[in-house]
Design a protein around this motif. Structure first.
Motif, PDB file in Angstrom:
ATOM      1  N   TRP A   1      11.573 -27.698   8.765  1.00  0.00           N
ATOM      2  CA  TRP A   1      10.560 -26.641   8.872  1.00  0.00           C
ATOM      3  C   TRP A   1       9.527 -26.982   9.937  1.00  0.00           C
ATOM      4  O   TRP A   1       9.162 -26.131  10.755  1.00  0.00           O
ATOM      5  CB  TRP A   1       9.861 -26.439   7.534  1.00  0.00           C
ATOM      6  CG  TRP A   1      10.711 -25.832   6.470  1.00  0.00           C
ATOM      7  CD1 TRP A   1      12.042 -25.522   6.546  1.00  0.00           C
ATOM      8  CD2 TRP A   1      10.289 -25.456   5.163  1.00  0.00           C
ATOM      9  NE1 TRP A   1      12.479 -24.988   5.356  1.00  0.00           N
ATOM     10  CE2 TRP A   1      11.429 -24.927   4.492  1.00  0.00           C
ATOM     11  CE3 TRP A   1       9.087 -25.517   4.481  1.00  0.00           C
ATOM     12  CZ2 TRP A   1      11.363 -24.471   3.177  1.00  0.00           C
ATOM     13  CZ3 TRP A   1       9.023 -25.058   3.168  1.00  0.00           C
ATOM     14  CH2 TRP A   1      10.155 -24.540   2.525  1.00  0.00           C
ATOM     15  N   ALA A   2       9.045 -28.231   9.913  1.00  0.00           N
ATOM     16  CA  ALA A   2       8.019 -28.647  10.873  1.00  0.00           C
ATOM     17  C   ALA A   2       8.564 -28.614  12.292  1.00  0.00           C
ATOM     18  O   ALA A   2       7.880 -28.159  13.227  1.00  0.00           O
ATOM     19  CB  ALA A   2       7.506 -30.042  10.529  1.00  0.00           C
ATOM     20  N   ARG A   3       9.798 -29.086  12.482  1.00  0.00           N
ATOM     21  CA  ARG A   3      10.405 -29.046  13.817  1.00  0.00           C
ATOM     22  C   ARG A   3      10.544 -27.608  14.296  1.00  0.00           C
ATOM     23  O   ARG A   3      10.281 -27.283  15.459  1.00  0.00           O
ATOM     24  CB  ARG A   3      11.775 -29.720  13.808  1.00  0.00           C
ATOM     25  CG  ARG A   3      11.743 -31.224  13.671  1.00  0.00           C
ATOM     26  CD  ARG A   3      13.078 -31.841  14.018  1.00  0.00           C
ATOM     27  NE  ARG A   3      13.408 -31.629  15.429  1.00  0.00           N
ATOM     28  CZ  ARG A   3      14.500 -32.096  16.003  1.00  0.00           C
ATOM     29  NH1 ARG A   3      15.385 -32.786  15.296  1.00  0.00           N
ATOM     30  NH2 ARG A   3      14.739 -31.892  17.277  1.00  0.00           N
ATOM     31  N   GLY A   4      10.968 -26.732  13.385  1.00  0.00           N
ATOM     32  CA  GLY A   4      11.111 -25.334  13.752  1.00  0.00           C
ATOM     33  C   GLY A   4       9.786 -24.699  14.119  1.00  0.00           C
ATOM     34  O   GLY A   4       9.685 -23.953  15.099  1.00  0.00           O
ATOM     35  N   ASN A   5       8.747 -24.997  13.351  1.00  0.00           N
ATOM     36  CA  ASN A   5       7.422 -24.437  13.634  1.00  0.00           C
ATOM     37  C   ASN A   5       6.850 -24.984  14.946  1.00  0.00           C
ATOM     38  O   ASN A   5       6.214 -24.248  15.706  1.00  0.00           O
ATOM     39  CB  ASN A   5       6.465 -24.724  12.483  1.00  0.00           C
ATOM     40  CG  ASN A   5       6.783 -23.892  11.252  1.00  0.00           C
ATOM     41  OD1 ASN A   5       7.382 -22.824  11.344  1.00  0.00           O
ATOM     42  ND2 ASN A   5       6.391 -24.378  10.086  1.00  0.00           N
ATOM     43  N   LEU A   6       7.086 -26.266  15.195  1.00  0.00           N
ATOM     44  CA  LEU A   6       6.629 -26.848  16.458  1.00  0.00           C
ATOM     45  C   LEU A   6       7.341 -26.189  17.644  1.00  0.00           C
ATOM     46  O   LEU A   6       6.727 -25.958  18.694  1.00  0.00           O
ATOM     47  CB  LEU A   6       6.862 -28.362  16.464  1.00  0.00           C
ATOM     48  CG  LEU A   6       5.961 -29.186  15.535  1.00  0.00           C
ATOM     49  CD1 LEU A   6       6.423 -30.638  15.508  1.00  0.00           C
ATOM     50  CD2 LEU A   6       4.499 -29.105  15.975  1.00  0.00           C
ATOM     51  N   TRP A   7       8.626 -25.879  17.469  1.00  0.00           N
ATOM     52  CA  TRP A   7       9.381 -25.208  18.532  1.00  0.00           C
ATOM     53  C   TRP A   7       8.803 -23.818  18.798  1.00  0.00           C
ATOM     54  O   TRP A   7       8.606 -23.421  19.950  1.00  0.00           O
ATOM     55  CB  TRP A   7      10.851 -25.099  18.143  1.00  0.00           C
ATOM     56  CG  TRP A   7      11.716 -24.497  19.221  1.00  0.00           C
ATOM     57  CD1 TRP A   7      12.374 -25.155  20.215  1.00  0.00           C
ATOM     58  CD2 TRP A   7      11.992 -23.093  19.407  1.00  0.00           C
ATOM     59  NE1 TRP A   7      13.047 -24.260  21.017  1.00  0.00           N
ATOM     60  CE2 TRP A   7      12.832 -22.988  20.545  1.00  0.00           C
ATOM     61  CE3 TRP A   7      11.617 -21.930  18.741  1.00  0.00           C
ATOM     62  CZ2 TRP A   7      13.299 -21.761  21.014  1.00  0.00           C
ATOM     63  CZ3 TRP A   7      12.067 -20.707  19.212  1.00  0.00           C
ATOM     64  CH2 TRP A   7      12.902 -20.622  20.329  1.00  0.00           C
ATOM     65  N   VAL A   8       8.528 -23.086  17.712  1.00  0.00           N
ATOM     66  CA  VAL A   8       7.961 -21.736  17.850  1.00  0.00           C
ATOM     67  C   VAL A   8       6.590 -21.805  18.525  1.00  0.00           C
ATOM     68  O   VAL A   8       6.293 -21.018  19.438  1.00  0.00           O
ATOM     69  CB  VAL A   8       7.857 -21.049  16.474  1.00  0.00           C
ATOM     70  CG1 VAL A   8       7.045 -19.759  16.572  1.00  0.00           C
ATOM     71  CG2 VAL A   8       9.237 -20.754  15.911  1.00  0.00           C
ATOM     72  N   ILE A   9       5.752 -22.747  18.090  1.00  0.00           N
ATOM     73  CA  ILE A   9       4.417 -22.890  18.678  1.00  0.00           C
ATOM     74  C   ILE A   9       4.516 -23.217  20.165  1.00  0.00           C
ATOM     75  O   ILE A   9       3.844 -22.616  21.005  1.00  0.00           O
ATOM     76  CB  ILE A   9       3.617 -23.980  17.934  1.00  0.00           C
ATOM     77  CG1 ILE A   9       3.292 -23.525  16.510  1.00  0.00           C
ATOM     78  CG2 ILE A   9       2.325 -24.309  18.688  1.00  0.00           C
ATOM     79  CD1 ILE A   9       2.785 -24.639  15.624  1.00  0.00           C
ATOM     80  N   ASN A  10       5.372 -24.185  20.491  1.00  0.00           N
ATOM     81  CA  ASN A  10       5.521 -24.611  21.882  1.00  0.00           C
ATOM     82  C   ASN A  10       6.037 -23.473  22.765  1.00  0.00           C
ATOM     83  O   ASN A  10       5.500 -23.202  23.846  1.00  0.00           O
ATOM     84  CB  ASN A  10       6.480 -25.798  21.953  1.00  0.00           C
ATOM     85  CG  ASN A  10       6.735 -26.253  23.382  1.00  0.00           C
ATOM     86  OD1 ASN A  10       5.805 -26.574  24.124  1.00  0.00           O
ATOM     87  ND2 ASN A  10       8.003 -26.277  23.780  1.00  0.00           N
ATOM     88  N   TYR A  11       7.052 -22.762  22.276  1.00  0.00           N
ATOM     89  CA  TYR A  11       7.656 -21.693  23.071  1.00  0.00           C
ATOM     90  C   TYR A  11       6.687 -20.533  23.284  1.00  0.00           C
ATOM     91  O   TYR A  11       6.509 -20.058  24.416  1.00  0.00           O
ATOM     92  CB  TYR A  11       8.931 -21.194  22.397  1.00  0.00           C
ATOM     93  CG  TYR A  11       9.605 -20.066  23.151  1.00  0.00           C
ATOM     94  CD1 TYR A  11      10.423 -20.352  24.238  1.00  0.00           C
ATOM     95  CD2 TYR A  11       9.402 -18.740  22.800  1.00  0.00           C
ATOM     96  CE1 TYR A  11      11.041 -19.330  24.951  1.00  0.00           C
ATOM     97  CE2 TYR A  11      10.003 -17.711  23.516  1.00  0.00           C
ATOM     98  CZ  TYR A  11      10.818 -18.005  24.594  1.00  0.00           C
ATOM     99  OH  TYR A  11      11.416 -16.993  25.300  1.00  0.00           O
ATOM    100  N   TYR A  12       6.063 -20.093  22.204  1.00  0.00           N
ATOM    101  CA  TYR A  12       5.225 -18.902  22.321  1.00  0.00           C
ATOM    102  C   TYR A  12       3.826 -19.198  22.862  1.00  0.00           C
ATOM    103  O   TYR A  12       3.185 -18.297  23.417  1.00  0.00           O
ATOM    104  CB  TYR A  12       5.160 -18.167  20.984  1.00  0.00           C
ATOM    105  CG  TYR A  12       6.434 -17.392  20.721  1.00  0.00           C
ATOM    106  CD1 TYR A  12       6.720 -16.234  21.437  1.00  0.00           C
ATOM    107  CD2 TYR A  12       7.363 -17.838  19.792  1.00  0.00           C
ATOM    108  CE1 TYR A  12       7.895 -15.532  21.225  1.00  0.00           C
ATOM    109  CE2 TYR A  12       8.550 -17.140  19.567  1.00  0.00           C
ATOM    110  CZ  TYR A  12       8.806 -15.993  20.294  1.00  0.00           C
ATOM    111  OH  TYR A  12       9.981 -15.306  20.091  1.00  0.00           O
ATOM    112  N   MET A  13       3.333 -20.426  22.726  1.00  0.00           N
ATOM    113  CA  MET A  13       2.067 -20.756  23.373  1.00  0.00           C
ATOM    114  C   MET A  13       2.239 -20.736  24.890  1.00  0.00           C
ATOM    115  O   MET A  13       1.326 -20.340  25.624  1.00  0.00           O
ATOM    116  CB  MET A  13       1.566 -22.134  22.917  1.00  0.00           C
ATOM    117  CG  MET A  13       0.875 -22.132  21.567  1.00  0.00           C
ATOM    118  SD  MET A  13      -0.631 -21.106  21.501  1.00  0.00           S
ATOM    119  CE  MET A  13      -1.716 -22.011  22.610  1.00  0.00           C
TER     120      MET A  13
END
Length: 422
Positions: A282-294
């Motif tokens: 979950w954390a890896r997925g959320n970090l990916w989403v944050i990184n991509y969309y930021m």
């Protein structure tokens, strides 16, 4: 007082960051309470929402090695209070190597309407997003509902999701509530039960009431078929496909709403090792989403979801480091090496923060009948020092794994949560 040292400025910054998030959650708690009060009106008027004609709905359940739980899930879906001629139930048997296929074959004899889509390598075994995309191709419903393989939705769960969206074209998806079926197994499942209630009544209900924002969860949600076709289904690169899907639905100009009277019960991890693997994904997925969309924040047309991305960045970035630094200063202070020159009622400030955590969490737990117990209050007092602190370890572990994969060029693998079958 002389000039402030670097340690002083770091300490002040951590206090500000931590209290900003705490105060924001106080606001969300109040908004969640308003949504809780309005839910009484919703319950009293359920029958008024009944539709004359119900649309066709496709229910998708991805299943990879789920022989322990899939039978119970199919039985629960067979009991749904939804016109049988208007619903198709599709289980995607994704490259299972256990007895999942045999269980489904037996269930098909009992429930002829059950459709099983079997995918094998190289098409299968690529994670939940890929399985859902394959199941979606085999479906035909105007609306698509997703359940995990360990879920037992209540009879009216799908009906309530449909009734919340069918007359409002501005809504792109509807998210229901999930409860912990195995909450009384051990200390871990009791912590998870409190966490899920807190997430739904504060983060989900509070944001929905205050900002009109709701995060799609991995189960018990409905989405328009037309949206999935337009955006190309689920993103197979996202480990948290639900969070990533949320951003794209909002960016298409739709709203997402949360309704507490659509309920499913799910089985949570009963072992710490399983929980750590699940939460690291979950954390890896959320970090990916944050990184991509930021990196693409100015390309998002919906400013509300852009603000939500910034909130998640604050949580996983600034707030995370604030906790790390404050813990480090605390430990160094015990050793007399913190470097702080500031003086003040810091113990009182910490106690207030601790009390606020207990206050917010216990209020959200009380929104569910039978959960506002002395036992849960004591568990909340304990979980601040134990369960919650493990979030720091999880994020560090996820960040290290993501960095390692980036250096090596490897691709993150989707980890399936192991089921106990209890």
């Amino acid at each position: 007082m002389g000039s402030l040292s670097l340690a002083d400025w770091l300490f002040i910054s951590t206090i500000v960051a931590i209290w900003l998030l705490l105060l924001y959650h106080v606001i969300l708690t109040y908004a969640g309470y308003q949504r809780f009060k309005s839910s009484f009106y919703d319950e009293a008027n359920l029958e008024l929402d009944n539709l004359q004609v119900y649309p066709i709905v496709s229910v998708l359940i991805p299943a990879h090695n789920e022989e322990r739980v899939i039978g119970r899930t199919v039985e629960a879906l067979a009991r749904l209070d939804y016109p049988k001629e208007c619903i198709e139930i599709i289980v995607i048997n994704d490259s299972s190597t256990d007895g999942t296929g045999n269980v489904l074959a037996e269930k098909q004899k009992l429930y002829p309407f059950l459709k099983v889509v079997t995918i094998n390598p190289p098409l299968g075994a690529k994670g939940k997003s890929n399985a859902l995309n394959q199941g979606f191709l085999a479906s035909y419903g105007e609306y698509v509902v997703i359940y995990d393989a360990d879920n037992t939705p209540e009879r009216r769960a799908v009906r309530r999701l449909v009734e919340a969206i069918v007359n409002d074209p501005s809504i792109g998806a509807v998210v229901g509530k999930f409860r912990t079926r195995n909450r009384d197994v051990n200390m871990l499942t009791r912590f998870i039960n409190i966490e899920t209630l807190n997430f739904q009544w504060i983060v989900q209900a509070g944001r929905c009431s205050l900002f009109g924002l709701t995060t799609i969860t991995g189960t018990n949600f409905l989405i328009r078929r037309s949206i999935l076709e337009k955006i190309g289904g689920w993103n197979i690169n996202a480990l948290t496909e639900d969070t990533e899907l949320t951003v794209r639905v909002y960016d298409q100009g739709y709203h997402i709403t949360w309704i507490p009277d659509s309920v499913t019960w799910e089985q949570e991890p009963e072992k710490w090792g399983v929980w750590i693997k699940q939460r690291t994904r979950w954390a890896r997925g959320n970090l990916w989403v944050i990184n991509y969309y930021m990196r693409n924040i100015f390309k998002l047309s919906n400013k509300r979801i852009a603000g939500d991305i910034i909130y998640f960045f604050f949580t996983y970035g600034i707030f995370f480091f604030a906790i790390i630094i404050s813990d480090l200063i605390f430990v160094l202070g015990l050793l007399g090496k913190s470097g702080l020159t500031l003086t003040g009622p810091f113990t009182v400030i910490w106690l207030l923060a601790y009390a606020m955590f207990i206050f917010e969490t216990f209020i959200s737990v009380n929104f569910e009948s039978g959960e506002g117990t002395v036992q849960n209050l004591l568990l909340i007092c304990l979980m601040y020092f134990t369960y919650c602190q493990l979030w720091l370890f999880i994020v560090l572990k996820a960040a290290f794994a993501a960095l390692s994969d980036r250096i090596s060029g490897s691709k993150a693998l989707w980890y399936k949560t192991e089921r106990s079958g209890g």
